[in-house]
Design a protein around this motif. Sequence first.
Motif, mmCIF file in Angstrom:
data_model
loop_
_atom_site.group_PDB
_atom_site.id
_atom_site.type_symbol
_atom_site.label_atom_id
_atom_site.label_comp_id
_atom_site.label_asym_id
_atom_site.label_seq_id
_atom_site.Cartn_x
_atom_site.Cartn_y
_atom_site.Cartn_z
ATOM 1 N N ALA A 67 19.885 13.579 41.567
ATOM 2 C CA ALA A 67 21.010 13.175 40.724
ATOM 3 C C ALA A 67 22.220 12.779 41.576
ATOM 4 O O ALA A 67 22.933 11.818 41.241
ATOM 5 C CB ALA A 67 21.380 14.311 39.771
ATOM 6 N N LEU B 187 22.808 11.111 35.711
ATOM 7 C CA LEU B 187 22.042 12.205 35.110
ATOM 8 C C LEU B 187 20.547 11.973 35.321
ATOM 9 O O LEU B 187 20.047 10.849 35.165
ATOM 10 C CB LEU B 187 22.383 12.292 33.629
ATOM 11 C CG LEU B 187 21.748 13.407 32.793
ATOM 12 C CD1 LEU B 187 22.736 13.890 31.736
ATOM 13 C CD2 LEU B 187 20.482 12.897 32.093
ATOM 14 N N GLN B 188 19.843 13.056 35.662
ATOM 15 C CA GLN B 188 18.405 12.988 35.906
ATOM 16 C C GLN B 188 17.703 14.051 35.053
ATOM 17 O O GLN B 188 18.201 15.177 34.908
ATOM 18 C CB GLN B 188 18.080 13.230 37.382
ATOM 19 C CG GLN B 188 18.686 12.203 38.334
ATOM 20 C CD GLN B 188 18.075 10.832 38.167
ATOM 21 O OE1 GLN B 188 16.853 10.696 37.994
ATOM 22 N NE2 GLN B 188 18.923 9.799 38.215
#
Length: 609
Positions: free
Chosen positions: A167, A173-174
């Motif tokens: 990230a 965002l991951q």
Amino acid sequence: MAPPRWVGLMCILAASFGAGFAVERLGGRRALGLICGALLILCGLSFGASALLGIDTVFAPCALGLWLGAAAVQVRRLGEIDAALTRAVETRAFEVDRLASKAGERVDAALRLLDSIFDLEEAIIFQLDRGGLLQPAARHRAAENGSAAELDRLREWREGVALCERALRARALQVNPSGRKVAVPLIHEAQEVGALLVHLNEPFAQTDRGLLDSIAAQIARSFQRQRALEKSVGRKFPALISTRAARKRLELFGVVSGQLIERGFAANALTQTSDAYAIAYLDGTLAIVNRAMEILVEAEAEEMRALDLFSLLDRFRTGVFDEPAIAVRRVLQTGEPYERELYYAERDRTLALRISLIVEPSAGPVGFLLAVRDITRLKEYEQLRSDMVSLMSHELRTPITSINGFAELLAMDENLPADAREFATIIHQESQRLSRMIDTFLRLTRLEAADRQEMRQVPLRLDEVVRETVSNFQAAAKKKRIRLIEKTNGKIPPVAADRGLIMRAVANLVDNAIRYSPEKTTVTVSTELEADAVRVIVEDQGYGIPPEARDRVWEKFYRVARDGQEKDEESTGLGLAFVREVVERHKGQVSLESEVGRGSKFSFTLPRL
């Protein structure tokens, strides 16, 4: 022929100090031309002296000394400017950020918010250390899971750290393949602070992405603030060329920037209010105008940008507000808000206008706040209540007076049967009770009207007010065989007050003292000069007030119930409430000293002129 050593040294020092003096007095850019001109002149003199006289003028050492002197002074000046800038940024960061010591609490609050919004299993905040590695800084668990194997926990930890690193590299965002682990980078002012790892009990919904990003931004500001304010930059000169000091200054700037972001929402909140607001600088330039103000003055955003404070106030001109510049000047001179009710007959509309000064504790006045509220509906309600009061005053009192009088006559008629006379007596008593209730309501209405009316303050001598009040109540005191006296205490300076309101307040205190004192006692009314105020004291030898009722006697409709007695039915409980309201509107204070069975001492103070 080489010059003596001391002569050469003096020439080099003269060149160095001369260049340094030029840089100090003129600045680096302006001194550069002078130094280059001096070098050309020195070069010509050196060639002439060598060719014609065979004298070595030590040109190279002098030129080197000249440049070194200029460079040394310039670096010193840069160091002073850098130190001043560092002190300003650091001081501002520590002064502005009053919540710096609560950064950890704010992080915990953000984690609790996550737990309340999401079906959270665990949330971990990683912070980047100086080496760029992720270190756990805060953790929140919805519930402990003791059945998980240690090996599984370690594997999940490594997966979570890897997801956070991904990230940070992507700066976005991951989500892991199962959708139950989400990593959000913590970035503030383009600086990577750390990462937020969230373990969910259910797969992550993409509709929550914006919410998670917003919470992560808040956590990033808190962590950046906490880290930046841990240690001072320092005041040493090498800080000018220190990368660590430069990075620290950048972090401190991030603190100030974060505070500006968090404070900015207060101004944006004005756009969501139904009342019209405008904020202007001291020069009259409009800084913020909410949509309600644009609608009120019937102007679009483009037109509002061309207005200033005075042209905006011109749109509210009416009979009682025809000189906006005078109102603004009065606010600047006194610091007190300017308030007016503006009525527009052509539109049958009433607006409440308020112009106040915005003051920063560290900088003083910084701008104006213009607030305008539509109170047309409120005025209609007040008129309705006024009509109702008028109805009760004229339409209800007449039939009640008739009922009361005829019932009293019937009760006195001996030819009526006993039952009929008893019923007439009950009608007579209840009509009197209803009349007292109406009188109480009307007194309350008049009291509230007195609260709203504008005071006309004039120089007033309270000893003269006391003397006139004592004279007015002498007949009532003699009727009850009470001695009413005035006590003088030297020359009393005047106060600024509304004579009518103060006269009524003193009269209420004296009336209560006479009413609640037994026969053959004394009521004393006096005035005293204190440090910066004048005190009026009404002391009686009456029944006294119990300790539990002393704070409540100033409340509306409160009446003291004494042992073995019911509350006084003749009292409305409004007299002392009116006294307190009048005194506080004059920026004074009321007080009470009482002892049951020994009497009471009511007093109030007003600021002296």
